[in-house]
Motif scaffolding. Structure first.
Motif, PDB file in Angstrom:
ATOM      1  N   ILE A  84       0.821  -1.213   0.000  1.00  0.00           N
ATOM      2  CA  ILE A  84       0.000   0.000   0.000  1.00  0.00           C
ATOM      3  C   ILE A  84       0.856   1.265   0.000  1.00  0.00           C
ATOM      4  N   ARG A  85       2.159   1.131   0.059  1.00  0.00           N
ATOM      5  CA  ARG A  85       3.052   2.278   0.142  1.00  0.00           C
ATOM      6  C   ARG A  85       3.813   2.465  -1.170  1.00  0.00           C
ATOM      7  N   THR A  86       4.101   3.710  -1.509  1.00  0.00           N
ATOM      8  CA  THR A  86       4.878   4.025  -2.700  1.00  0.00           C
ATOM      9  C   THR A  86       6.139   4.760  -2.302  1.00  0.00           C
ATOM     10  N   PHE A  87       7.271   4.271  -2.768  1.00  0.00           N
ATOM     11  CA  PHE A  87       8.556   4.897  -2.483  1.00  0.00           C
ATOM     12  C   PHE A  87       9.253   5.193  -3.801  1.00  0.00           C
ATOM     13  N   HIS A  88      10.042   6.256  -3.811  1.00  0.00           N
ATOM     14  CA  HIS A  88      10.682   6.702  -5.044  1.00  0.00           C
ATOM     15  C   HIS A  88      12.184   6.413  -5.029  1.00  0.00           C
ATOM     16  N   PRO A  89      12.763   6.237  -6.226  1.00  0.00           N
ATOM     17  CA  PRO A  89      12.141   6.245  -7.548  1.00  0.00           C
ATOM     18  C   PRO A  89      11.294   4.997  -7.792  1.00  0.00           C
ATOM     19  N   THR A  90      10.335   5.080  -8.701  1.00  0.00           N
ATOM     20  CA  THR A  90       9.400   3.976  -8.907  1.00  0.00           C
ATOM     21  C   THR A  90       9.898   2.948  -9.919  1.00  0.00           C
ATOM     22  N   ALA A  91      10.749   3.350 -10.855  1.00  0.00           N
ATOM     23  CA  ALA A  91      11.217   2.425 -11.894  1.00  0.00           C
ATOM     24  C   ALA A  91      12.212   1.424 -11.322  1.00  0.00           C
ATOM     25  N   THR A  92      12.180   0.214 -11.850  1.00  0.00           N
ATOM     26  CA  THR A  92      13.162  -0.812 -11.499  1.00  0.00           C
ATOM     27  C   THR A  92      13.688  -1.434 -12.791  1.00  0.00           C
ATOM     28  N   ILE A  93      14.844  -2.075 -12.688  1.00  0.00           N
ATOM     29  CA  ILE A  93      15.466  -2.692 -13.852  1.00  0.00           C
ATOM     30  C   ILE A  93      15.548  -4.211 -13.711  1.00  0.00           C
ATOM     31  N   LYS A  94      15.940  -4.684 -12.552  1.00  0.00           N
ATOM     32  CA  LYS A  94      16.184  -6.111 -12.373  1.00  0.00           C
ATOM     33  C   LYS A  94      15.179  -6.776 -11.448  1.00  0.00           C
ATOM     34  N   CYS A  95      14.114  -6.069 -11.103  1.00  0.00           N
ATOM     35  CA  CYS A  95      13.124  -6.619 -10.184  1.00  0.00           C
ATOM     36  C   CYS A  95      12.312  -7.713 -10.866  1.00  0.00           C
ATOM     37  N   ASP A  96      12.244  -8.864 -10.241  1.00  0.00           N
ATOM     38  CA  ASP A  96      11.459  -9.996 -10.729  1.00  0.00           C
ATOM     39  C   ASP A  96      10.205 -10.091  -9.868  1.00  0.00           C
ATOM     40  N   GLY A  97       9.086  -9.617 -10.396  1.00  0.00           N
ATOM     41  CA  GLY A  97       7.855  -9.607  -9.619  1.00  0.00           C
ATOM     42  C   GLY A  97       7.466  -8.205  -9.209  1.00  0.00           C
ATOM     43  N   ALA A  98       6.521  -8.124  -8.296  1.00  0.00           N
ATOM     44  CA  ALA A  98       5.999  -6.823  -7.872  1.00  0.00           C
ATOM     45  C   ALA A  98       7.018  -6.092  -7.003  1.00  0.00           C
ATOM     46  N   PRO A  99       7.295  -4.813  -7.294  1.00  0.00           N
ATOM     47  CA  PRO A  99       8.208  -4.028  -6.439  1.00  0.00           C
ATOM     48  C   PRO A  99       7.460  -3.468  -5.235  1.00  0.00           C
ATOM     49  N   ILE A 100       7.575  -4.153  -4.112  1.00  0.00           N
ATOM     50  CA  ILE A 100       6.914  -3.719  -2.879  1.00  0.00           C
ATOM     51  C   ILE A 100       7.978  -3.566  -1.799  1.00  0.00           C
ATOM     52  N   TYR A 101       7.931  -2.435  -1.111  1.00  0.00           N
ATOM     53  CA  TYR A 101       8.987  -2.114  -0.148  1.00  0.00           C
ATOM     54  C   TYR A 101       8.386  -1.803   1.213  1.00  0.00           C
ATOM     55  N   ARG A 102       9.097  -2.222   2.216  1.00  0.00           N
ATOM     56  CA  ARG A 102       8.671  -2.001   3.597  1.00  0.00           C
ATOM     57  C   ARG A 102       8.939  -0.579   4.056  1.00  0.00           C
ATOM     58  N   SER A 103       9.966   0.066   3.485  1.00  0.00           N
ATOM     59  CA  SER A 103      10.380   1.396   3.931  1.00  0.00           C
ATOM     60  C   SER A 103      11.189   2.062   2.828  1.00  0.00           C
ATOM     61  N   GLN A 104      11.497   3.355   3.006  1.00  0.00           N
ATOM     62  CA  GLN A 104      12.337   4.047   2.040  1.00  0.00           C
ATOM     63  C   GLN A 104      13.748   3.478   2.051  1.00  0.00           C
ATOM     64  N   THR A 105      14.212   3.025   3.205  1.00  0.00           N
ATOM     65  CA  THR A 105      15.540   2.411   3.265  1.00  0.00           C
ATOM     66  C   THR A 105      15.587   1.136   2.440  1.00  0.00           C
ATOM     67  N   ALA A 106      14.499   0.356   2.488  1.00  0.00           N
ATOM     68  CA  ALA A 106      14.433  -0.848   1.657  1.00  0.00           C
ATOM     69  C   ALA A 106      14.444  -0.461   0.184  1.00  0.00           C
ATOM     70  N   ARG A 107      13.715   0.597  -0.158  1.00  0.00           N
ATOM     71  CA  ARG A 107      13.721   1.063  -1.548  1.00  0.00           C
ATOM     72  C   ARG A 107      15.111   1.515  -1.968  1.00  0.00           C
ATOM     73  N   ASP A 108      15.804   2.219  -1.076  1.00  0.00           N
ATOM     74  CA  ASP A 108      17.165   2.662  -1.373  1.00  0.00           C
ATOM     75  C   ASP A 108      18.089   1.469  -1.608  1.00  0.00           C
ATOM     76  N   THR A 109      17.905   0.428  -0.806  1.00  0.00           N
ATOM     77  CA  THR A 109      18.702  -0.785  -0.988  1.00  0.00           C
ATOM     78  C   THR A 109      18.458  -1.384  -2.359  1.00  0.00           C
ATOM     79  N   ALA A 110      17.205  -1.398  -2.780  1.00  0.00           N
ATOM     80  CA  ALA A 110      16.868  -1.958  -4.085  1.00  0.00           C
ATOM     81  C   ALA A 110      17.486  -1.153  -5.221  1.00  0.00           C
TER      82      ALA A 110
END
Length: 205
Positions: free
Chosen positions: A19-45
């Motif tokens: 239910i949360r959206t973190f930026h940036p939204t685009a991904t390159i190597k993600c296999d499946g739905a890009p869902i993140y627990r936090s902005q730090t998780a998004r940064d890691t990705a």
């Protein structure tokens, strides 16, 4: 802990994150739905997307049975050597010592580690990755890709400012970002923020 409970824990973690959206939204190597627990998780990705050793990654891949508690890691990663591992971002709350989680992962043939804060936030790599991923959804024209590769083949390494003049079909910055993200060319992401004088090198297959 039983299979049913582990599956329930995995569903709950994914539903909470989706239910949360973190930026940036685009991904390159993600296999499946890009869902993140936090902005730090998004940064890691973001860092996973610009890591040449990573073939693909997916979010919240599995619920590890750690006895009386299940643990859902932030990411599952497939490396270019065929190895698979589970990774947690630095802010991930752990129900117990990371060694216990690593042991649970080893039982099913996977490696596990929790990243340190410095691994994500030290240096300019993360900001460079975010800057590139801003253009992650751009469609790169074949003609521009071929032109830039040909120019680099003929002249060797070039500065970003020189490479931008090659693009005629795709917006230059977006096109070059795609070339970097898709592994056709490479730049130094670790020394300083990307600029006009940053050198661009062709990647040989």
């Amino acid at each position: 802990m039983g299979i049913a409970q582990s599956a329930k824990t995995l569903r709950a973690s994914r539903n909470s994150a989706s239910i949360r959206t973190f930026h940036p939204t685009a991904t390159i190597k993600c296999d499946g739905a890009p869902i993140y627990r936090s902005q730090t998780a998004r940064d890691t990705a973001c860092l996973l997307d610009v890591n040449p050793a990573v073939v693909s990654w997916h979010c919240m891949p599995i619920s590890l049975d750690c006895g009386d508690v299940s643990h859902v890691p932030d990411f599952g990663i497939l490396n270019n050597d065929g190895g698979k591992m589970l990774v947690d971002s630095p802010d991930k709350p752990l129900p117990f010592d990371a060694g216990r989680i690593a042991f649970a992962a080893e039982r099913i043939g996977l490696r596990y580690r929790r990243l340190l804060v410095d691994e994500v936030y030290d240096g300019p790599r993360l900001q460079n990755a975010k800057d590139l991923l801003r253009y992650g959804g751009t469609v790169l024209a074949l003609g521009d890709r071929l032109r830039l590769l040909s120019v680099l083949e003929e002249h060797g390494n070039l500065m970003i400012a020189e490479c931008l003049t090659v693009f005629t079909e795709t917006k230059p910055v977006a096109g070059l970002a795609q070339m970097i993200l898709r592994g056709f060319v490479e730049v130094d992401l670790d020394t300083q923020l990307l600029g006009p004088e940053t050198m661009v090198r062709r990647i040989r297959a």
